[in-house]
Design a protein around this motif. Structure first.
Motif, mmCIF file in Angstrom:
data_model
loop_
_atom_site.group_PDB
_atom_site.id
_atom_site.type_symbol
_atom_site.label_atom_id
_atom_site.label_comp_id
_atom_site.label_asym_id
_atom_site.label_seq_id
_atom_site.Cartn_x
_atom_site.Cartn_y
_atom_site.Cartn_z
ATOM 1 N N SER A 265 0.826 -1.211 0.000
ATOM 2 C CA SER A 265 0.000 0.000 0.000
ATOM 3 C C SER A 265 0.857 1.256 0.000
ATOM 4 O O SER A 265 0.519 2.248 -0.656
ATOM 5 C CB SER A 265 -0.948 -0.001 1.202
ATOM 6 O OG SER A 265 -0.244 0.117 2.426
ATOM 7 N N VAL A 266 1.977 1.220 0.718
ATOM 8 C CA VAL A 266 2.872 2.373 0.743
ATOM 9 C C VAL A 266 3.527 2.574 -0.624
ATOM 10 O O VAL A 266 3.629 3.699 -1.131
ATOM 11 C CB VAL A 266 3.941 2.206 1.843
ATOM 12 C CG1 VAL A 266 4.989 3.307 1.751
ATOM 13 C CG2 VAL A 266 3.276 2.229 3.219
ATOM 14 N N VAL A 267 3.974 1.476 -1.250
ATOM 15 C CA VAL A 267 4.547 1.573 -2.597
ATOM 16 C C VAL A 267 3.520 2.152 -3.562
ATOM 17 O O VAL A 267 3.830 3.034 -4.377
ATOM 18 C CB VAL A 267 5.036 0.195 -3.073
ATOM 19 C CG1 VAL A 267 5.347 0.223 -4.574
ATOM 20 C CG2 VAL A 267 6.273 -0.227 -2.300
ATOM 21 N N GLY A 268 2.292 1.671 -3.474
ATOM 22 C CA GLY A 268 1.243 2.198 -4.346
ATOM 23 C C GLY A 268 1.003 3.676 -4.131
ATOM 24 O O GLY A 268 0.808 4.432 -5.099
ATOM 25 N N ARG A 269 1.022 4.103 -2.879
ATOM 26 C CA ARG A 269 0.815 5.518 -2.583
ATOM 27 C C ARG A 269 1.940 6.367 -3.159
ATOM 28 O O ARG A 269 1.701 7.433 -3.742
ATOM 29 C CB ARG A 269 0.719 5.701 -1.069
ATOM 30 C CG ARG A 269 0.313 7.096 -0.643
ATOM 31 C CD ARG A 269 -0.224 7.101 0.771
ATOM 32 N NE ARG A 269 0.762 6.673 1.759
ATOM 33 C CZ ARG A 269 0.589 5.637 2.572
ATOM 34 N NH1 ARG A 269 -0.500 4.903 2.499
ATOM 35 N NH2 ARG A 269 1.517 5.326 3.461
ATOM 36 N N LEU A 270 3.198 5.880 -3.036
ATOM 37 C CA LEU A 270 4.334 6.625 -3.572
ATOM 38 C C LEU A 270 4.280 6.700 -5.101
ATOM 39 O O LEU A 270 4.567 7.751 -5.691
ATOM 40 C CB LEU A 270 5.638 5.975 -3.127
ATOM 41 C CG LEU A 270 5.963 6.072 -1.636
ATOM 42 C CD1 LEU A 270 7.189 5.229 -1.297
ATOM 43 C CD2 LEU A 270 6.199 7.529 -1.227
ATOM 44 N N LEU A 271 3.934 5.595 -5.745
ATOM 45 C CA LEU A 271 3.821 5.601 -7.212
ATOM 46 C C LEU A 271 2.741 6.578 -7.660
ATOM 47 O O LEU A 271 2.926 7.321 -8.637
ATOM 48 C CB LEU A 271 3.502 4.195 -7.721
ATOM 49 C CG LEU A 271 4.639 3.169 -7.637
ATOM 50 C CD1 LEU A 271 4.098 1.764 -7.899
ATOM 51 C CD2 LEU A 271 5.752 3.502 -8.633
#
Length: 406
Positions: A265-271
């Motif tokens: 979820s954090v990776v998705g938010r950063l992308l």
């Protein structure tokens, strides 16, 4: 305030069903400062249910019981509880009417067996079930030294969680007195527990009976749970904030989130924030990274897709890894990982390509490339890079750790 969680069901005792309910309930209770004293699993026997209900209410102010509220002959939790309290069961017409409406909406008649779910022990409040058929049954009373609460909840996880959030936790929060307990969980990845403790040397000097820190390792990293006991909420938040700042100063970017965050979820938010897209090429992880990414709602906005290039043929035919690279360096190598990342980035027209290749075990290792060897590759507009990680010997755990590492 002390709580006990009681789970009912033969299927849990013989391993047919894994009890995820108790862990989730424990987490919710701990978050508001309730001390979970014990978790118990019992069989579908009236004498056993009665015994553990009786003993639990002697040891704790809160008893949450899941399971055994269905319509079949072995669902006897409320009958056992009613017997223990010395009360009868009342068949509630309002519950029967809701059940009729639910079945009618699906074009079905109400089965005779379903009427049992309208039976409520005298003195219990019946909370309507918006996601199923069995209501939650709740009783509150004043004990000798503190208020008491008994909640009987369905064992179906999504029904249980809805009742916990809407009916049980608000009542428990009203019961809490004499100061507050607050908790916060910080999430880290990339450091094992021993490395983390080394970086946090001296943390014991900052802890006390009112402030504690627990390390909770899992396959994707280490969770650090801070607990503060204080006279007021503001004071508890202040203590947590000070310790959190001290921790973040020492481990920096190894902290990726907090609370219920996940790596994906954090990776998705950063992308999303950076307007970037991602594609993955997976060999040793077999599609696990793609599965984790797509567990996040809205991931189609940044995830182009993935290729499970498990065989060498898939590597050269689908994502354009050079045959010469595979023959000279092998499938598990930095060169192959980088070419996989570059190839899937080009194939799926993504901003970033990510790749994994490795030996997950139990066989397939060598002196040069033992079981647990993992190479990860990444490619973007600036070029390619790779990184090596050494995992353990257990295949399933290695796959999970490889996906998290990538």
């Amino acid at each position: 305030m002390r709580a006990i969680i009681l789970t009912v069901g033969d299927e849990l005792l013989i391993g047919q069903v894994i009890d995820s309910n108790a862990a989730w309930i424990g987490e919710q209770l701990a978050a508001v400062g309730v001390d979970v004293h014990r978790m118990i699993t019992v069989s579908d026997e009236e004498s056993e249910i009665r015994r553990f209900v009786r003993e639990s209410l002697q040891d704790a102010s809160i008893l949450i019981c899941t399971g055994g509220l269905g319509p079949t002959h072995d669902d006897i939790t409320k009958e056992a509880v009613a017997a223990e309290f010395g009360v009868g069961l009342e068949r509630r017409e309002d519950i029967i009417e809701r059940l009729r409406e639910r079945f009618s909406a699906r074009g079905r008649d109400l089965p005779n067996s379903a009427y049992r779910q309208a039976d409520v022990p005298e003195g219990f409040h019946a909370e309507p079930n918006r996601r199923g058929t069995a209501p939650a049954l709740i009783r509150q009373w004043e004990g000798d030294e503190s208020p008491r609460l008994l909640a009987l909840l369905p064992g179906v996880p999504h029904e249980m969680k809805e009742f916990m959030r809407s009916a049980v936790m608000p009542r428990i929060e009203d019961m809490l007195q004499d100061g507050v307990v607050r908790r916060k969980t910080i999430l880290s990845a990339g450091l094992v527990e021993s490395e983390l403790k080394d970086r946090l040397e001296g943390v014991e000097d900052r802890l006390s009976g009112q402030l504690s820190l627990a390390f909770l390792p899992n396959v994707s990293g280490v969770r650090m749970r801070i607990t503060a006991h204080a006279e007021s909420d503001d004071e508890a938040v202040k203590h947590i904030s000070e310790l959190e700042s001290w921790i973040r100063e020492r481990i920096g970017t190894y902290v990726f989130g907090e609370g219920t965050d996940t790596l994906e979820s954090v990776v998705g938010r950063l992308l999303t924030e950076r307007g970037r897209t991602l594609a993955v090429a997976e060999s040793c992880t077999g599609g696990l990274i793609g599965s984790l990414i797509t567990d996040v709602p809205g991931s189609s906005a940044y995830f182009r897709g993935g290729v499970v290039s498990y065989s060498n043929q898939a590597k050269w035919n689908v994502i354009s890894v050079d045959r010469d690279t595979l023959e000279r360096h092998g499938a598990v190598s930095s060169e192959t990982a980088e070419q996989m990342a570059r190839g899937v980035r080009t194939l799926l027209d993504a901003d970033i390509g990510l790749a994994t290749t490795g030996i997950m075990g139990p066989g397939g290792g060598s002196d040069d490339k033992p079981v647990g060897t993992l190479w990860m590759g990444i490619a973007n507009a600036d070029g390619t890079a790779s990184e090596h990680v050494r995992l353990g010997n257990e295949r399933e755990t290695n796959k999970q750790r490889a996906a998290a590492a990538a």
